[in-house]
Motif scaffolding. Structure first.
Motif, PDB file in Angstrom:
ATOM      1  N   LYS A  34       0.844  -1.200   0.000  1.00  0.00           N
ATOM      2  CA  LYS A  34       0.000   0.000   0.000  1.00  0.00           C
ATOM      3  C   LYS A  34       0.876   1.246   0.000  1.00  0.00           C
ATOM      4  O   LYS A  34       0.642   2.199  -0.732  1.00  0.00           O
TER       5      LYS A  34
ATOM      6  N   GLY B 235      -6.869  -4.617   0.919  1.00  0.00           N
ATOM      7  CA  GLY B 235      -8.085  -3.916   0.495  1.00  0.00           C
ATOM      8  C   GLY B 235      -8.710  -4.502  -0.750  1.00  0.00           C
ATOM      9  O   GLY B 235      -9.650  -3.918  -1.304  1.00  0.00           O
ATOM     10  N   ASP B 236      -8.199  -5.637  -1.221  1.00  0.00           N
ATOM     11  CA  ASP B 236      -8.756  -6.246  -2.432  1.00  0.00           C
ATOM     12  C   ASP B 236      -8.530  -7.756  -2.380  1.00  0.00           C
ATOM     13  O   ASP B 236      -7.437  -8.231  -2.719  1.00  0.00           O
TER      14      ASP B 236
ATOM     15  N   THR C 117      -0.017  -2.748  -6.769  1.00  0.00           N
ATOM     16  CA  THR C 117      -1.309  -3.463  -6.726  1.00  0.00           C
ATOM     17  C   THR C 117      -1.242  -4.834  -7.385  1.00  0.00           C
ATOM     18  O   THR C 117      -2.264  -5.387  -7.788  1.00  0.00           O
TER      19      THR C 117
ATOM     20  N   GLN D  14      -0.726  -8.993  -7.803  1.00  0.00           N
ATOM     21  CA  GLN D  14      -1.224 -10.123  -7.024  1.00  0.00           C
ATOM     22  C   GLN D  14      -0.196 -10.526  -5.959  1.00  0.00           C
ATOM     23  O   GLN D  14       0.996 -10.325  -6.133  1.00  0.00           O
TER      24      GLN D  14
ATOM     25  N   ARG E 190      -6.827  -9.999  -5.212  1.00  0.00           N
ATOM     26  CA  ARG E 190      -5.384 -10.022  -5.504  1.00  0.00           C
ATOM     27  C   ARG E 190      -4.686 -11.228  -4.885  1.00  0.00           C
ATOM     28  O   ARG E 190      -3.508 -11.457  -5.134  1.00  0.00           O
TER      29      ARG E 190
END
Lengths: 380, 326
Positions: A297, A335-336, A302, A304, A339
């Motif tokens: 972050k 946050g995802d 971003t 995987q 991923r």
């Protein structure tokens, strides 16, 4: 096809079965090896129980031949991973002796000089780069063809990366071209040349050949990356040189390293789409082993994450709840959840086949729990 | 110019020892057979050292599994812990875990020294121990003692070992201190390191003492290294540029780690002599010790033997004197 949430994958080698080692040497199987073969074959059906397998069990390994035994070893590992529920599998590196010597033996420009001792009474054969790095033939090709022909899902091929091959060798040729005393500047310049030449001359042609045969997912192993953090830029440069102009999904596997010391230099590995790292080993009641994910972050990365959720250095089998909790903690940090790929920290070769299998089953069950909880909360 | 040569750490195992120790782990040979081979190979290393004209011999410390193992296995308070990376190398040690303040056991470490060092060889033997700072910062400390206190305590315990070995005729002691240059101590840790070496000086009682650093640039640590009450401070020329040195204390010897164990290339003795002369111009060290920059067991047996021939060649290039058969 879009994979399901929290898909699972293997990350490298598993222990070679006793029957495979004895069989490859042409020895008659001893009692434990015979039992092991029968037990796993009953479960995984990797060798028809009549015909050749019967000859093998009757103690006539030589008649069966090492090639057939190796094929069984590869098929065993494939079915082992598949039956444990993994989405991406390979052959557990059943045909490879280890990750350094085999690759170096495929190249010209190296000379093996003798054994060095990493610790205790363990040794590995170490080579020196004594000339220009060249490759006679791409390697891992037959191995991949076999896996592709027999795997039920998409295989993921592991290959030792250029930085690790250079770091684990002595650099005579490129360092020898440096004039005068070989201080830090000279060594770094020579190391950069060595890494890039291995990447361009040996790894890239091999990757290209593998991709031509249908290989779509490739894991480049760089266990040496953490050894010299100040050379993290060379790891990235080697990765880029090895993958330049190639079309596949490339991940980078690193383990047991101080990851923060490798960033931001490692971010320059532009064609890397997944960081497959070890985390579980550093996770305990006192220490959050996944906190380091915050780094992605911080750097706005971003890509995987191949999330290590199984500690490969302990026999204790993680519960599915522990695995689920590790996945969910990580998803929250990143946050995802999309991923995340779920995998062991590293190859499970240090554990017995029975323990490793139970760990993989727990991993699959843990991913399922996390998946269901995510779906449940999404539908509320 | 008082130039001396010596090995500065463990020597690699021969290919025969590699096979034997592997066989031992697989139950294919006996501990006695392996022990005999260790002793015979030790003699081979001693003979090589003598042939090359080194001033103090080591025997190679071939059966020490790592720098700390003899201590972790014989001193009280320790257990032997997990495999842990040895600085920035592809080698590892089993991290000692300290559960309680350690105590030494008389005679235990002496029995772990290379057997040939106790004999009546033509050359004096060198005892190589972990330095107190590297020891204290490489273990897992669950004893409750502070790092500072532990560094000092280890200095005192090592001093007792030195005293015991002085009584058996040893007069040269080297302390391995890579941590002093890789993670240099500051503040109270630096003072504790000084205190540890003062304690060691009492046990040394005039014996020759060397602090040997490697795996890192020694230049930032020189202010502390120069204050240590030891005869010689050694550093790794592959990591440290003597151009960064402005002076050298008159009363102290300098150790030049001129054999780089991370490469199989053999260094040029003319280069080594040039570096030594540069340093000589910056101060007047009481002695110049030439040796490997770090542990030679990062190399296989044959390349390590080849590279050792640099020592007499570099001495000759520096002084014009033959030190042994090149």
């Amino acid at each position: 096809m879009t994979p399901r949430l929290y898909p699972t994958q293997e990350i490298g080698s598993i222990a070679k079965p006793r029957w495979q080692l004895q069989g490859q040497r042409g020895e008659s199987l001893d009692g434990p090896a015979r039992s092991e073969f029968e037990l796993w074959n009953q479960k995984l059906e990797f060798a028809p129980s009549n015909g050749t397998a019967a000859t093998f069990l009757a103690g006539r390994s030589r008649e069966v031949g090492a090639a057939q035994v190796r094929d069984w070893g590869a098929l065993f590992a494939l079915r082992y991973f598949e039956s444990a529920g993994l989405d991406r599998v390979y052959d557990g590196e059943a045909r490879r002796i280890e990750m350094y010597e085999y690759a170096i033996r495929q190249m010209r420009g190296f000379q093996f000089l003798g054994h060095v001792r990493p610790f205790d009474n363990k040794y590995y054969l170490k080579a020196a780069g004594t000339g220009e790095v060249r490759l006679d033939h791409p390697y891992h090709i037959e191995e991949f063809d076999f896996v592709k022909a027999h795997a039920k899902g998409e295989p993921k091929l592991p290959i030792t990366g250029p930085y690790t091959l250079a770091d684990w060798s002595y650099n005579e040729h490129y360092l020898g071209r440096q004039k005068g005393w070989k201080g830090r500047t000279a060594r770094r310049t020579a190391q950069r040349e060595f890494v890039v030449e291995i990447a361009r001359q040996a790894i890239r042609p091999t990757l290209r050949a593998l991709i031509d045969r249908g290989c779509k997912v490739i894991q480049i192993d760089e266990p040496a990356a953490g050894t010299h953090p100040d050379e993290a830029d060379l790891v990235a440069e080697g990765f880029n040189a090895a993958t330049e102009g190639l079309d596949a999904e490339f991940s980078m596997h690193i383990c047991f390293s101080e990851y923060r010391s490798l960033f931001p230099a490692l971010l320059e590995a532009k064609r890397c789409t997944q960081w497959a790292w070890e985390f579980a080993n550093r996770d305990s009641a006192d220490v959050d082993g996944y906190e380091v994910l915050n780094m992605f972050k911080e750097y706005g990365d971003t890509r995987q994450i191949g999330l290590g959720v199984l500690d490969v250095h302990r026999d204790e089998v993680e519960t599915p709840q522990v695995v689920a909790s590790r996945i969910e903690r990580s998803a929250k940090i990143l946050g995802d959840p999309a991923r995340i790929w779920v995998n062991p920290d590293c190859g499970l070769r240090t554990r017995s086949l029975a323990v490793a299998y139970r760990k993989l089953e727990a991993m699959d069950a843990g991913a399922k729990i996390a998946r269901e909880r995510h779906d449940g909360s999404a539908h509320r | 110019m008082n130039v001396r040569t010596s090995l500065t750490g463990p020597f690699p195992r021969s290919e025969a020892l590699v096979t034997a120790t592997r066989d031992l782990d697989r139950g294919r040979t006996t501990p006695q057979a392996v022990e005999e081979l260790f002793r015979a190979t030790e003699q081979e290393v001693l003979q090589l050292e003598e042939r090359l004209g080194v001033d103090v011999v080591t025997g190679g410390y071939l059966d020490w599994q790592d720098l700390f193992r003899p201590f972790a296995e014989t001193w009280t308070g320790f257990t032997v812990g997990p495999v842990t990376r040895w600085f920035e190398t592809n080698t590892f040690y089993r991290q000692p875990i300290l559960h309680a303040p350690p105590e030494r056991v008389a005679g235990a470490i002496a029995r772990r020294l290379p057997a040939g060092l106790h004999g009546s060889g033509a050359k004096p033997g060198k005892v190589i121990f972990p330095g107190p700072y590297t020891f204290a910062t490489s273990l897992e400390n669950r004893s409750g003692e502070t790092t500072e206190s532990l560094v000092h305590r280890l200095g005192k315990l090592l001093s007792e070992e030195v005293q015991e070995l002085r009584g058996t005729g040893f007069s040269t002691f080297q302390f391995q201190e890579p941590a002093l240059v890789v993670r240099p101590p500051t503040g109270t840790k630096a003072e504790a390191t000084l205190a540890a070496y003062r304690a060691l000086a009492e046990g040394l009682d005039g014996a020759t003492s060397l602090v040997w650093t490697y795996f890192g640039d020694a230049a930032p640590a020189f202010p502390l290294l120069h204050r240590l009450p030891v005869s010689v401070v050694g550093f790794d020329l592959a990591e440290t540029d003597v151009a960064d040195l402005t002076t050298w204390p008159d009363h102290k010897g300098v150790g030049l780690g001129c054999i780089d164990p991370r490469t199989t290339l053999v260094e040029d003795p003319v280069d080594v002599a040039a570096i030594a002369r540069t340093l000589w111009e910056k101060g007047r060290p009481s002695s110049i010790w030439l040796g490997p920059g770090g542990p030679l067991d990062l190399l296989p047996w044959e390349p390590a033997k080849r590279k050792l021939h640099l020592l007499p060649a570099a001495r000759q290039a520096l002084t014009g004197a033959h030190g042994g058969a090149a």
